[in-house]
Scaffold this motif. Structure first.
Motif, PDB file in Angstrom:
ATOM      1  N   LYS A  75     103.739 -78.973  25.053  1.00 43.15           N
ATOM      2  CA  LYS A  75     104.664 -77.860  25.248  1.00 43.15           C
ATOM      3  C   LYS A  75     105.985 -78.279  25.906  1.00 43.15           C
ATOM      4  O   LYS A  75     106.910 -77.464  25.998  1.00 43.15           O
ATOM      5  N   PHE A  76     106.098 -79.504  26.355  1.00 44.30           N
ATOM      6  CA  PHE A  76     107.349 -79.953  26.977  1.00 44.30           C
ATOM      7  C   PHE A  76     108.533 -79.821  26.020  1.00 44.30           C
ATOM      8  O   PHE A  76     109.656 -79.590  26.450  1.00 44.30           O
ATOM      9  N   SER A  77     108.303 -79.989  24.724  1.00 44.22           N
ATOM     10  CA  SER A  77     109.415 -79.978  23.778  1.00 44.22           C
ATOM     11  C   SER A  77     109.978 -78.587  23.554  1.00 44.22           C
ATOM     12  O   SER A  77     111.173 -78.420  23.334  1.00 44.22           O
ATOM     13  N   ARG A  78     109.147 -77.535  23.615  1.00 43.12           N
ATOM     14  CA  ARG A  78     109.602 -76.179  23.329  1.00 43.12           C
ATOM     15  C   ARG A  78     109.289 -75.183  24.436  1.00 43.12           C
ATOM     16  O   ARG A  78     109.645 -74.016  24.323  1.00 43.12           O
ATOM     17  N   GLY A  79     108.616 -75.617  25.492  1.00 46.39           N
ATOM     18  CA  GLY A  79     108.175 -74.697  26.517  1.00 46.39           C
ATOM     19  C   GLY A  79     109.303 -74.202  27.393  1.00 46.39           C
ATOM     20  O   GLY A  79     110.374 -74.804  27.475  1.00 46.39           O
ATOM     21  N   PRO A 129     117.309 -81.438  38.746  1.00 44.94           N
ATOM     22  CA  PRO A 129     118.280 -80.682  37.935  1.00 44.94           C
ATOM     23  C   PRO A 129     118.167 -80.932  36.429  1.00 44.94           C
ATOM     24  O   PRO A 129     118.306 -79.999  35.633  1.00 44.94           O
ATOM     25  N   SER A 130     117.913 -82.178  36.026  1.00 44.27           N
ATOM     26  CA  SER A 130     117.814 -82.447  34.591  1.00 44.27           C
ATOM     27  C   SER A 130     116.607 -81.746  33.980  1.00 44.27           C
ATOM     28  O   SER A 130     116.685 -81.205  32.873  1.00 44.27           O
ATOM     29  N   GLY A 131     115.485 -81.748  34.710  1.00 44.82           N
ATOM     30  CA  GLY A 131     114.305 -81.053  34.201  1.00 44.82           C
ATOM     31  C   GLY A 131     114.484 -79.550  34.168  1.00 44.82           C
ATOM     32  O   GLY A 131     114.073 -78.879  33.217  1.00 44.82           O
ATOM     33  N   THR A 132     115.119 -78.993  35.208  1.00 45.51           N
ATOM     34  CA  THR A 132     115.371 -77.552  35.228  1.00 45.51           C
ATOM     35  C   THR A 132     116.290 -77.144  34.085  1.00 45.51           C
ATOM     36  O   THR A 132     116.063 -76.117  33.420  1.00 45.51           O
ATOM     37  N   ALA A 133     117.330 -77.941  33.829  1.00 45.84           N
ATOM     38  CA  ALA A 133     118.237 -77.632  32.723  1.00 45.84           C
ATOM     39  C   ALA A 133     117.525 -77.714  31.379  1.00 45.84           C
ATOM     40  O   ALA A 133     117.818 -76.945  30.455  1.00 45.84           O
ATOM     41  N   TRP A 134     116.582 -78.634  31.247  1.00 43.62           N
ATOM     42  CA  TRP A 134     115.853 -78.772  29.976  1.00 43.62           C
ATOM     43  C   TRP A 134     115.017 -77.530  29.685  1.00 43.62           C
ATOM     44  O   TRP A 134     115.018 -77.014  28.566  1.00 43.62           O
ATOM     45  N   PHE A 135     114.306 -77.028  30.684  1.00 43.40           N
ATOM     46  CA  PHE A 135     113.468 -75.858  30.456  1.00 43.40           C
ATOM     47  C   PHE A 135     114.287 -74.565  30.384  1.00 43.40           C
ATOM     48  O   PHE A 135     113.771 -73.550  29.899  1.00 43.40           O
ATOM     49  N   ASN A 136     115.532 -74.580  30.883  1.00 39.65           N
ATOM     50  CA  ASN A 136     116.399 -73.397  30.807  1.00 39.65           C
ATOM     51  C   ASN A 136     117.346 -73.437  29.615  1.00 39.65           C
ATOM     52  O   ASN A 136     118.158 -72.510  29.460  1.00 39.65           O
ATOM     53  N   ARG A 137     117.262 -74.447  28.787  1.00 42.14           N
ATOM     54  CA  ARG A 137     118.212 -74.580  27.681  1.00 42.14           C
ATOM     55  C   ARG A 137     117.980 -73.466  26.654  1.00 42.14           C
ATOM     56  O   ARG A 137     116.868 -72.962  26.498  1.00 42.14           O
ATOM     57  N   PRO A 138     119.050 -73.075  25.932  1.00 38.53           N
ATOM     58  CA  PRO A 138     118.872 -72.061  24.867  1.00 38.53           C
ATOM     59  C   PRO A 138     118.096 -72.639  23.703  1.00 38.53           C
ATOM     60  O   PRO A 138     118.226 -73.817  23.369  1.00 38.53           O
ATOM     61  N   ARG A 139     117.291 -71.788  23.091  1.00 43.46           N
ATOM     62  CA  ARG A 139     116.477 -72.199  21.945  1.00 43.46           C
ATOM     63  C   ARG A 139     116.861 -71.367  20.729  1.00 43.46           C
ATOM     64  O   ARG A 139     117.055 -70.173  20.850  1.00 43.46           O
ATOM     65  N   TYR A 140     116.980 -72.031  19.587  1.00 38.58           N
ATOM     66  CA  TYR A 140     117.408 -71.360  18.366  1.00 38.58           C
ATOM     67  C   TYR A 140     116.320 -71.505  17.317  1.00 38.58           C
ATOM     68  O   TYR A 140     115.591 -72.472  17.314  1.00 38.58           O
ATOM     69  N   TYR A 145     130.837 -74.227  19.951  1.00 37.60           N
ATOM     70  CA  TYR A 145     131.614 -73.024  19.743  1.00 37.60           C
ATOM     71  C   TYR A 145     130.860 -72.096  18.805  1.00 37.60           C
ATOM     72  O   TYR A 145     130.038 -72.554  18.007  1.00 37.60           O
ATOM     73  N   PRO A 146     131.145 -70.787  18.859  1.00 38.72           N
ATOM     74  CA  PRO A 146     130.450 -69.859  17.955  1.00 38.72           C
ATOM     75  C   PRO A 146     130.663 -70.245  16.513  1.00 38.72           C
ATOM     76  O   PRO A 146     131.780 -70.468  16.067  1.00 38.72           O
ATOM     77  N   GLY A 147     129.582 -70.328  15.782  1.00 41.00           N
ATOM     78  CA  GLY A 147     129.656 -70.723  14.391  1.00 41.00           C
ATOM     79  C   GLY A 147     129.549 -72.208  14.183  1.00 41.00           C
ATOM     80  O   GLY A 147     129.434 -72.664  13.049  1.00 41.00           O
ATOM     81  N   GLY A 148     129.582 -72.996  15.237  1.00 47.68           N
ATOM     82  CA  GLY A 148     129.496 -74.436  15.116  1.00 47.68           C
ATOM     83  C   GLY A 148     128.064 -74.912  15.169  1.00 47.68           C
ATOM     84  O   GLY A 148     127.152 -74.185  15.532  1.00 47.68           O
ATOM     85  N   ASN A 149     127.866 -76.129  14.803  1.00 47.23           N
ATOM     86  CA  ASN A 149     126.539 -76.730  14.863  1.00 47.23           C
ATOM     87  C   ASN A 149     126.269 -77.205  16.280  1.00 47.23           C
ATOM     88  O   ASN A 149     126.941 -78.086  16.792  1.00 47.23           O
ATOM     89  N   MET A 150     125.276 -76.604  16.919  1.00 45.25           N
ATOM     90  CA  MET A 150     124.962 -76.992  18.284  1.00 45.25           C
ATOM     91  C   MET A 150     124.302 -78.364  18.289  1.00 45.25           C
ATOM     92  O   MET A 150     123.383 -78.630  17.515  1.00 45.25           O
ATOM     93  N   MET A 151     124.767 -79.223  19.158  1.00 47.37           N
ATOM     94  CA  MET A 151     124.190 -80.552  19.282  1.00 47.37           C
ATOM     95  C   MET A 151     122.844 -80.449  19.987  1.00 47.37           C
ATOM     96  O   MET A 151     122.728 -79.842  21.046  1.00 47.37           O
ATOM     97  N   GLN A 152     121.822 -81.013  19.387  1.00 51.70           N
ATOM     98  CA  GLN A 152     120.481 -80.930  19.949  1.00 51.70           C
ATOM     99  C   GLN A 152     120.365 -81.840  21.167  1.00 51.70           C
ATOM    100  O   GLN A 152     120.713 -83.016  21.114  1.00 51.70           O
ATOM    101  N   GLN A 153     119.880 -81.286  22.264  1.00 50.65           N
ATOM    102  CA  GLN A 153     119.717 -82.058  23.473  1.00 50.65           C
ATOM    103  C   GLN A 153     118.468 -82.913  23.368  1.00 50.65           C
ATOM    104  O   GLN A 153     117.529 -82.582  22.655  1.00 50.65           O
ATOM    105  N   SER A 154     118.467 -83.998  24.104  1.00 50.75           N
ATOM    106  CA  SER A 154     117.296 -84.860  24.164  1.00 50.75           C
ATOM    107  C   SER A 154     116.613 -84.665  25.502  1.00 50.75           C
ATOM    108  O   SER A 154     117.249 -84.378  26.514  1.00 50.75           O
ATOM    109  N   MET A 155     115.299 -84.845  25.510  1.00 52.67           N
ATOM    110  CA  MET A 155     114.517 -84.642  26.719  1.00 52.67           C
ATOM    111  C   MET A 155     114.887 -85.699  27.757  1.00 52.67           C
ATOM    112  O   MET A 155     115.018 -86.884  27.434  1.00 52.67           O
TER     113      MET A 155
END
Length: 208
Positions: free
Chosen positions: A138-142, A197-208, A50-60
């Protein structure tokens, strides 16, 4: 006694002034204004997502982790190949110098040409090793660029692996089949990991 006399037991009791807000009590908000949390009341915790909440970090995803490991293994083979080609270039250069010293000019020219070819192969292997390591890191942040480059790189590797696999099958030697077969398996996993799908979602995830 009059009703206004404070000592009159039958009169109306005097009106008490409204209590002032004290410590721990919220202020009364005017009509139409939502009440605010006063001093002494804890803020409501924010929830992940939610806005203002701590986003849970996804795992590869596991398939991407496997592809990443394969990229690092391939880079190690490519580095060893580059070292081997450089060693072959040095040997060819020594043979060329010895042939020139003894007057075998044709052999010397052949040695120089072989040394040049070995150096070119060494540079190609070194460049491919650099690309493999870069993609794996680059897999972690690409983003989409890393994803598309990985798919193309894995597909081209699979094509060359199939060519060598067919050559090994024609030779009839088991040792000539094992290496290309492993290479094809690595290439297929590297190509498919960013596409599922899991790989596509990983590379499309929001980055903060």
């Amino acid at each position: 006694m009059s009703y206004g006399d404070p000592n009159n037991p039958y009169g109306q009791p005097p009106q008490q002034p409204p209590p002032a807000p004290g410590y721990g009590y919220p202020q009364q908000a005017p009509p139409g204004v939502p009440p605010q949390q006063g001093y002494g009341y804890p803020q409501q915790p924010a929830y992940p997502g939610y806005p203002g909440g701590n986003m849970m970090q996804q795992s590869m995803p596991g398939l991407l982790v496997t592809a990443r490991v394969f990229l690092f293994l391939i880079s190690a083979v490519q580095i060893l190949s580059a070292i081997g080609f450089l060693y072959g270039a040095a040997v060819a250069n020594d043979v060329s110098d010895s042939a020139d010293e003894f007057g075998f000019n044709s052999a010397g020219d052949f040695g120089d040409a072989a040394a040049g070819i070995f150096v070119v192969f060494a540079l190609i292997c070194a460049a491919l090793a650099t690309l493999s390591i870069t993609l794996g890191v680059k897999f972690s942040r690409g983003g989409q660029g890393v994803r598309i480059t990985t798919v193309i790189y894995g597909a081209l590797g699979g094509v060359f692996g199939l060519i060598y696999l067919f050559i090994g099958l024609d030779s009839g030697l088991a040792t000539a089949v094992i290496g290309p077969l492993i290479w094809v398996v690595f290439a297929v996993i590297i190509t498919m990991a960013p596409v599922v799908p899991s790989g596509t979602a990983w590379f499309n995830r929001p980055r903060y």
